[in-house]
Design an enzyme around this catalytic site. Sequence first.
Site, short mmCIF file in Angstrom:
data_model
loop_
_atom_site.label_atom_id
_atom_site.label_comp_id
_atom_site.label_asym_id
_atom_site.label_seq_id
_atom_site.Cartn_x
_atom_site.Cartn_y
_atom_site.Cartn_z
N SER A 1 84.93 130.17 45.53
CA SER A 1 85.37 129.10 46.42
C SER A 1 86.87 129.11 46.66
O SER A 1 87.36 128.42 47.55
CB SER A 1 84.96 127.74 45.84
OG SER A 1 83.57 127.56 45.93
N GLU B 1 80.29 126.98 51.60
CA GLU B 1 81.38 126.31 52.33
C GLU B 1 82.28 125.53 51.38
O GLU B 1 82.94 124.57 51.77
CB GLU B 1 80.83 125.36 53.41
CG GLU B 1 80.03 126.05 54.49
CD GLU B 1 80.89 126.88 55.43
OE1 GLU B 1 81.75 126.33 56.11
OE2 GLU B 1 80.69 128.10 55.47
#
Length: 408
Positions: free
Chosen positions: A147, A385
């Site tokens: 991430s 995401e």
Amino acid sequence: MIDLEVPRRFRPLIERARAVAEEVFRPISRTYDLAEHAYPRELDLLSAVIDGMSSAGASQGAGATQSVAAVGSGEAHAATSAVRNGSNLSSVLSILETCRGDVGLTLSIPRQGLGNAAIAAVATEEQKARYAGRWAAMAITEPEAGSDSGAIRTTAVREGDEYVLNGEKIYVTSGERAELVVVWATLDRSLGKRAIRSFVVSRSNPGLKLVRLEQKLGIRASDTAAFLLDDCRVPAQDLLGDSEIRVEGGFGGAMQTFDNTRPLVAAMALGLARACLDTTTELLAGAGVTVDWDRPAHVQHAAAARLLGMEAEYESAHALTLRAAWMADNGRPNSMEASMAKAKAGRTCVDVSLACVELAGATGYAERELLEKWARDAKILDIFEGTQQIQLLVVARRLLGMSSSQLK
């Protein structure tokens, strides 16, 4: 001020997206869950309908799962004066509906990849025209950089009129099926995030090598690929954005992609949560347990009380998601709100899906219903995401007015 009532001109869009979920996606959902990596041919017809709507004047926004918005009406994307309800809000509303059918199939609609959102966010007008109508995946994640997009190690070195890309990318949604892959790479590792840019790479490029297709817990209808970039030569004109390299602000421009796509992922989570709640409510009603919305939870059946609590969590996530999309439509900075929506909806989706499996008992755990599948699909919506932890970090930075170097 945002109005939480669904705009009247979006209602046909929602009805059509709901029809896609119920008449196209749900009947084939189990089939492609069991046949992972098989291409859902049924989506070709849906894609043709979307293309027809687009050629007739309906905008598809930024692509990237904004697809079924085009099945609604062209009017739904028209700009209005002052306060605007545009393509971001219409996309959120349509995606919420299609994901009541199947998240993986929503992600698998041709020419609607996550890379299309990156192109829409940072490409020049010439590039947008050149890539129009093509299916683009997005390659960000690496084995050493999950991430934390700023830790990307894939390199891009300028050689004449080309860039040479080297590195490894994993978890690329639609990586095998897409025509293009938007690859994030660094121009100079010593400069950190400032040097990260995105490049459009053709899937036919010999330097972009498919390593494997992942076997996944959920969203199995969506192919997920891993790539090796081995001296992958890309024309300089395929660097997204201005052809002149400006290191300052490069990463910030690339990150605009997430401000657009995180509300869309939140909408996916809302759609799946809505499907779980509706199905579980019907199953419990069949067993004689119904929710009385006018009575306090503590005087009702324990299962009904739990449904009430989950509905409240769903509504709060729904409001946050609509707000983030509305802000994007009206040109307001929404980085914090997009992360808030993604964090809340992702966590709510996981909690609701698992609770619904539990409430439905043996029926929820078996393949007689889609509840067990939805529970598996839910987890990725809390991860991709940007994980839950990354979203909360973004929110904290915005609230405290601190930079990424000040708050890690």
